[in-house]
Motif scaffolding. Structure first.
Motif, short mmCIF file in Angstrom:
data_model
loop_
_atom_site.label_atom_id
_atom_site.label_comp_id
_atom_site.label_asym_id
_atom_site.label_seq_id
_atom_site.Cartn_x
_atom_site.Cartn_y
_atom_site.Cartn_z
N ARG A 179 0.95 -1.19 0.32
CA ARG A 179 0.08 -0.05 0.18
C ARG A 179 1.09 1.13 0.06
NH1 ARG A 179 -1.09 4.03 2.89
NH2 ARG A 179 -0.36 3.30 4.83
N ARG A 180 1.98 1.28 0.98
CA ARG A 180 2.52 2.29 0.83
C ARG A 180 3.35 2.32 -0.36
NH1 ARG A 180 3.62 0.75 6.06
NH2 ARG A 180 5.67 -0.59 5.49
N SER A 181 4.35 2.18 -1.19
CA SER A 181 4.50 1.48 -2.51
C SER A 181 3.69 1.90 -3.49
CB SER A 181 5.79 0.09 -2.76
OG SER A 181 6.24 -0.16 -1.27
N ASN A 217 1.39 -0.33 -5.01
CA ASN A 217 0.52 -0.97 -5.40
C ASN A 217 -0.48 -1.18 -4.72
OD1 ASN A 217 3.01 -1.43 -6.88
ND2 ASN A 217 3.98 -2.27 -5.24
N LEU A 218 -1.80 -1.05 -4.78
CA LEU A 218 -2.46 -0.63 -4.27
C LEU A 218 -3.84 -2.36 -4.42
CD1 LEU A 218 -4.32 2.57 -4.81
CD2 LEU A 218 -3.20 1.51 -3.21
N ASP A 219 -3.24 -3.13 -6.16
CA ASP A 219 -3.98 -4.43 -5.52
C ASP A 219 -3.86 -5.43 -4.50
OD1 ASP A 219 -5.76 -3.61 -7.62
OD2 ASP A 219 -5.41 -3.87 -9.64
N ALA A 220 -2.41 -5.10 -5.08
CA ALA A 220 -1.96 -6.56 -4.48
C ALA A 220 -2.13 -6.02 -2.79
CB ALA A 220 -0.47 -6.52 -4.37
N ALA A 221 -1.95 -5.18 -2.27
CA ALA A 221 -2.32 -4.64 -0.85
C ALA A 221 -3.22 -4.66 -0.79
CB ALA A 221 -2.25 -3.16 -0.68
N ARG A 222 -4.57 -4.58 -1.38
CA ARG A 222 -5.95 -5.42 -0.94
C ARG A 222 -5.63 -6.69 -1.18
NH1 ARG A 222 -7.79 -3.87 -4.58
NH2 ARG A 222 -8.84 -1.45 -4.40
N ALA A 223 -4.91 -7.84 -1.52
CA ALA A 223 -5.42 -9.37 -1.77
C ALA A 223 -4.93 -9.81 -0.74
CB ALA A 223 -4.45 -9.91 -3.45
N ALA A 224 -3.54 -9.04 -0.18
CA ALA A 224 -3.03 -9.65 0.16
C ALA A 224 -3.48 -9.37 1.81
CB ALA A 224 -1.29 -9.04 0.78
N ALA A 225 -4.20 -8.70 2.45
CA ALA A 225 -5.02 -7.71 3.59
C ALA A 225 -6.35 -8.80 3.69
CB ALA A 225 -4.92 -6.25 3.14
N ARG A 226 -7.21 -9.47 2.66
CA ARG A 226 -7.67 -9.78 2.41
C ARG A 226 -7.22 -11.39 2.95
NH1 ARG A 226 -11.38 -8.19 -3.12
NH2 ARG A 226 -12.61 -6.19 -1.84
N ARG A 227 -6.56 -11.89 2.30
CA ARG A 227 -5.74 -12.79 2.80
C ARG A 227 -5.40 -13.05 4.06
NH1 ARG A 227 -2.78 -12.50 -1.96
NH2 ARG A 227 -1.13 -12.71 -0.15
N ALA A 228 -4.61 -11.90 4.42
CA ALA A 228 -4.40 -12.11 5.98
C ALA A 228 -6.11 -11.95 7.29
CB ALA A 228 -3.90 -11.28 5.99
N ARG A 229 -6.96 -11.00 6.62
CA ARG A 229 -8.06 -10.97 7.51
C ARG A 229 -9.27 -12.01 7.26
NH1 ARG A 229 -12.36 -7.00 5.65
NH2 ARG A 229 -12.72 -8.31 3.72
N GLU A 230 -8.75 -12.74 6.29
CA GLU A 230 -9.93 -13.75 6.69
C GLU A 230 -9.36 -14.93 7.48
OE1 GLU A 230 -11.15 -18.03 3.44
OE2 GLU A 230 -10.35 -16.00 2.68
N VAL A 260 -6.05 -1.31 6.69
CA VAL A 260 -4.80 -1.15 5.20
C VAL A 260 -5.75 -1.36 4.47
CG1 VAL A 260 -3.42 -2.39 3.96
CG2 VAL A 260 -3.49 -2.66 6.48
N LEU A 261 -7.39 -1.64 4.50
CA LEU A 261 -7.94 -2.16 3.31
C LEU A 261 -8.88 -0.65 3.49
CD1 LEU A 261 -9.77 -5.32 3.75
CD2 LEU A 261 -8.54 -4.58 2.08
N GLY A 262 -8.74 -0.30 4.26
CA GLY A 262 -9.72 2.00 3.94
C GLY A 262 -8.31 2.85 3.93
N GLU A 263 -7.63 2.26 4.05
CA GLU A 263 -6.17 3.01 3.57
C GLU A 263 -6.19 2.81 2.04
OE1 GLU A 263 -4.62 5.45 4.69
OE2 GLU A 263 -5.18 5.14 7.00
N VAL A 264 -6.11 1.36 1.53
CA VAL A 264 -7.06 1.09 -0.51
C VAL A 264 -7.90 2.03 -0.53
CG1 VAL A 264 -7.12 -0.56 -2.08
CG2 VAL A 264 -5.43 -0.41 -0.30
N ALA A 265 -8.73 1.86 0.20
CA ALA A 265 -9.61 2.50 -0.35
C ALA A 265 -10.04 4.20 -0.49
CB ALA A 265 -11.19 2.13 0.29
N LEU A 266 -10.00 4.58 0.49
CA LEU A 266 -9.12 6.53 0.72
C LEU A 266 -8.01 6.53 -0.54
CD1 LEU A 266 -8.26 7.24 4.31
CD2 LEU A 266 -10.43 8.60 2.90
#
Length: 743
Positions: A129-131, A133-146, A163-169
């Motif tokens: 997310r800081r880099s 790469n929003l799609d990669a960040a979203r996918a990793a955060a969803r895997r971790a949350r599950e 993290v997902l909120g920051e991606v959406a922002l």
């Protein structure tokens, strides 16, 4: 447990004690476990270098012992530290953040540790997310949350929601951002985790502000700041507090700007108080604690001896590095690099020993109250003729709060931060030309004067001209911010005259620091002034300056030459009426805690000054750049001023640039003559500057010195007297000194 509750300093102190016990038992696995958790704590405090060092040290032990999970944990910590830190940490030993995290993931996968694989996904998501790469960040955060949700780890799942909120922002999907941050808060209902709550609340504030819901955004920002202050209140160590607050300043800024946008007096007051809550928190805590008591435990004898050894070596290297070059012997670039490397190595060793030295005290560090002055409180404490100008830099904006006894106003300047910073760079360029030598000065004085007036007029037009209708008070107190700490306001030029010709000007690190000084009675031990002067051929007027000032105060303690020692300054349980040091100084932009004053037997650094028995209420550091500070995030000023304030000083006279020792001697004699006449310190300095400017009109000579702190303080009773001033520094009498007529 302390770490989980956000009591970071207490966690580190306890772990340090555990580590020492394991070291005594020669149990290196125990040492490594302590270092693993210390690395976790340093990550929470944003101390990336320390976290990396602990991770590397412990990881090698676990690797040798075949302890895979522990090794993987530390690979993960190294990846997180590298992802946040600057490029200086990317040395030959370091891998990229992504490769370090991948090493951790491989080990967790072999161990079939699903929870820590999810943790690796979470940290990877934050990195992506800081880099950007929003799609990669979203996918990793969803895997971790599950994975965390399946394991019932709700607080970890809440971190994924942030993290997902920051991606959406970042994508402009504010409704989704609100849902993610709200879900994160819901997961924390049964857990008191203010660090995660802060991230959710700050995200909610930004999302609601973007949706135009101002009232909701203000409420979320206030709650976010409250959570930050819950955490920082338990951090007493200055470096820990500064690091922890470094990535929290955006929340204060967002709250201040949105409150100001309300356009109401209440909004302006909230904005001012929020700005103050964000400024110099570590310095305020240091002032609340007072001078540090010397440690005396027998177990610390070895540490004390080792620190003294390192200080002795550093003094030797400093003396070699800063020695004036002999005519026939000049240091080569390689020799200087060798000296710098030796100094850097020993300073790092000394800093580590200082951490170990203080660790037993950190457990019992006082829970310093988070208190800042309100606008009405400050207005009531200001002198009747004073106008306080508090500047605040928010991105490219520069905002000014003006406070007097009668009221408060706010202005947004049209000049940008970048414009002011560029003008300041030009000013430093003009001042640095005086390093070319006296012949150059004499030959080009007219051009030098015109050049510096042009840039000082640009700064005046940017910072003060828009406030002209409000500048009616005879006394200005400047509270700078960010790069504005380097502006010599007293020398700003309106096209006809310098500001000092019309106003008395002083400074303060923050309005809260100033209020504390103005409302705390000055302690006086009735001891005469203490004056130290260095014998050095490169500053031939230093001794004469001290003799001249001492002649105005017949009972003063004067220590010149070989008597101007570190011990004579440090071991003063009784406060002198004032302290005057005429010596060399160095400002270390690379390591400001090791900025130092030169005395007869070595160099006195900022960290040494913290250990002074007591400081005089008024301290004058008559040397080069003694007022320069490194301005850290949170507007923490780290330099010589900080050391003396922490040791108990109420006001300091310090310099912003390299000074001319002859004109400085003239200025100082006149300054103390005015003090002796009973004038407050700020007026005394102004008169001395005007007198010096009447003979040497370029600001280089008269404007470097500023007064910061309690500008209205007077000399202690018994020190003031009728002034008698004889100027003995005319060009045809260069070797004489000032001699009062009665002497």
């Amino acid at each position: 447990l302390y770490l989980a509750r956000g009591e970071y300093q207490r966690a580190l102190a306890t772990l340090s004690q555990v580590r020492e016990a394991y070291l005594a038992l020669s149990d290196m696995s125990g040492v490594a476990y302590a270092d693993l958790h210390r690395s976790d704590a340093y990550l929470a405090l944003n101390l990336w270098q320390e976290a990396l060092e602990q991770a590397r040290a412990a990881r090698s032990i676990f690797h040798a012992a075949g302890m895979a999970w522990e090794e993987a944990r530390l690979w993960l910590n190294e990846g997180v530290a590298l992802a946040h830190a600057n490029k200086r940490l990317h040395d030959a030993e370091a891998q990229s953040p992504a490769s370090a995290m991948e090493r951790a993931r491989e080990i967790f996968a072999r161990e079939q540790n699903q929870v820590w694989l999810a943790a690796a996904d979470l940290y990877q998501a934050a990195f992506e997310r800081r880099s950007g790469n929003l799609d990669a960040a979203r996918a990793a955060a969803r895997r971790a949350r599950e994975a965390f949700s399946r394991a019932g780890l709700h607080s970890r799942a809440a971190q994924c929601d942030t993290v997902l909120g920051e991606v959406a922002l970042a994508e402009g999907d504010y409704a989704s951002a609100v849902r993610h941050f709200t879900c994160g808060l819901d997961r924390l209902k049964d857990a008191d985790l203010p660090a995660v709550a802060f991230a959710c609340l700050f995200g909610l504030g930004r999302a609601e502000q973007a949706r135009g819901r101002t009232a909701a955004a203000l409420n979320h920002y206030r709650q976010a700041v409250a959570n930050v202050e819950r955490l920082q209140i338990a951090i007493g160590a200055e470096d820990y507090k500064m690091a922890f607050l470094s990535d929290k300043q955006e929340a204060y800024q967002a709250l201040a700007l949105l409150a100001l946008d309300q356009g109401t007096p209440e909004g302006a007051e909230e904005a001012f108080e929020t700005v103050e809550r964000a400024k110099s928190r570590a310095l305020l805590d240091a002032l609340a604690r007072g001078p540090a008591a010397p440690a005396s435990s027998p177990a610390e004898a070895g540490l004390r001896a080792e620190m003294e050894r390192l200080k002795g070596e550093l003094n030797w290297y400093y003396t070699r590095l800063y020695a004036p070059p002999a005519e026939d012997v000049r240091q080569t670039a390689a020799q200087r690099a060798e000296l710098v490397a030796a100094i850097t190595s020993r300073e790092r060793q000394l800093q580590e020993l200082l951490k170990r030295w203080r660790s037993p005290d950190l457990i019992a560090a006082p829970r310093n109250p988070v208190w800042t002055v309100t606008a009405p409180q400050l207005r009531a404490a200001l002198p009747e003729d004073a106008l306080l100008l508090e500047f605040y830099v928010a991105g490219e904006q520069i905002i000014v709060f003006g406070l007097t006894r009668e009221g408060m106003w706010v202005r947004r300047l049209s000049a940008s931060y970048s414009e002011v910073a560029e003008a300041l760079g030009q000013f430093r360029f003009q001042i640095n030309k005086f390093g070319y030598g006296p012949e150059y000065r004499q030959r080009h004085m007219q051009a030098l004067r015109e050049g510096v007036q042009e840039v000082l007029q640009r700064l005046y037009q940017a910072l003060l001209a828009p406030l002209a209708d409000e500048l009616t008070a005879s006394t200005l107190v400047i509270v700078p911010h960010s790069v504005l700490h380097y502006v010599p306001f007293q020398a700003l030029f309106d096209g006809r005259r310098y500001l000092v010709e019309a106003r008395t000007v002083s400074y303060a690190p923050s309005a809260t620091v100033l209020y504390r000084l103005l409302t705390t009675p000055a302690a006086s031990d009735g001891r005469p002034p203490l004056m130290l002067g260095l014998t050095d051929p490169t500053i031939p007027y230093a001794e004469e300056e001290v003799r001249a000032v001492a002649a105005l105060f017949p009972g003063a303690e004067v220590r010149l030459g070989a008597e101007a020692t570190i011990a004579s300054l440090m071991k003063n349980e009784e406060r002198p009426a004032f302290l005057h040091l005429s010596t060399h100084a160095i400002f270390r932009a690379d390591n400001p805690l090791f900025s130092a004053l030169k005395l007869a037997d070595g160099w006195l650094s900022v960290s040494d000054i913290y250990g002074m028995a007591s400081s005089a209420p008024l301290v004058t550091l008559s040397a080069c750049e003694t007022g320069r500070n490194q301005v850290l995030v949170g507007d923490e000023l780290v330099g010589l001023c900080r050391g003396f304030f922490a040791a108990g000083a109420r006001a300091l006279v310090v310099s912003l640039w390299m000074v001319d020792d002859r004109s400085t001697a003239r200025l100082m004699a006149r300054f103390y003559d005015e003090l002796r006449a009973g004038r407050p310190a700020d007026q005394a300095l102004r008169r001395a500057q005007l007198e010096t400017a009447s003979q040497l009109d370029h600001p280089y000579y008269w404007a470097p010195f500023i007064l910061t702190g309690d500008a209205h303080m007077h000399l202690a009773a018994g020190q003031a007297a009728t002034p008698t001033y004889v100027d003995c520094c005319e060009p045809d009498r260069p070797q004489n000194v000032w001699v009062p007529e009665e002497v």
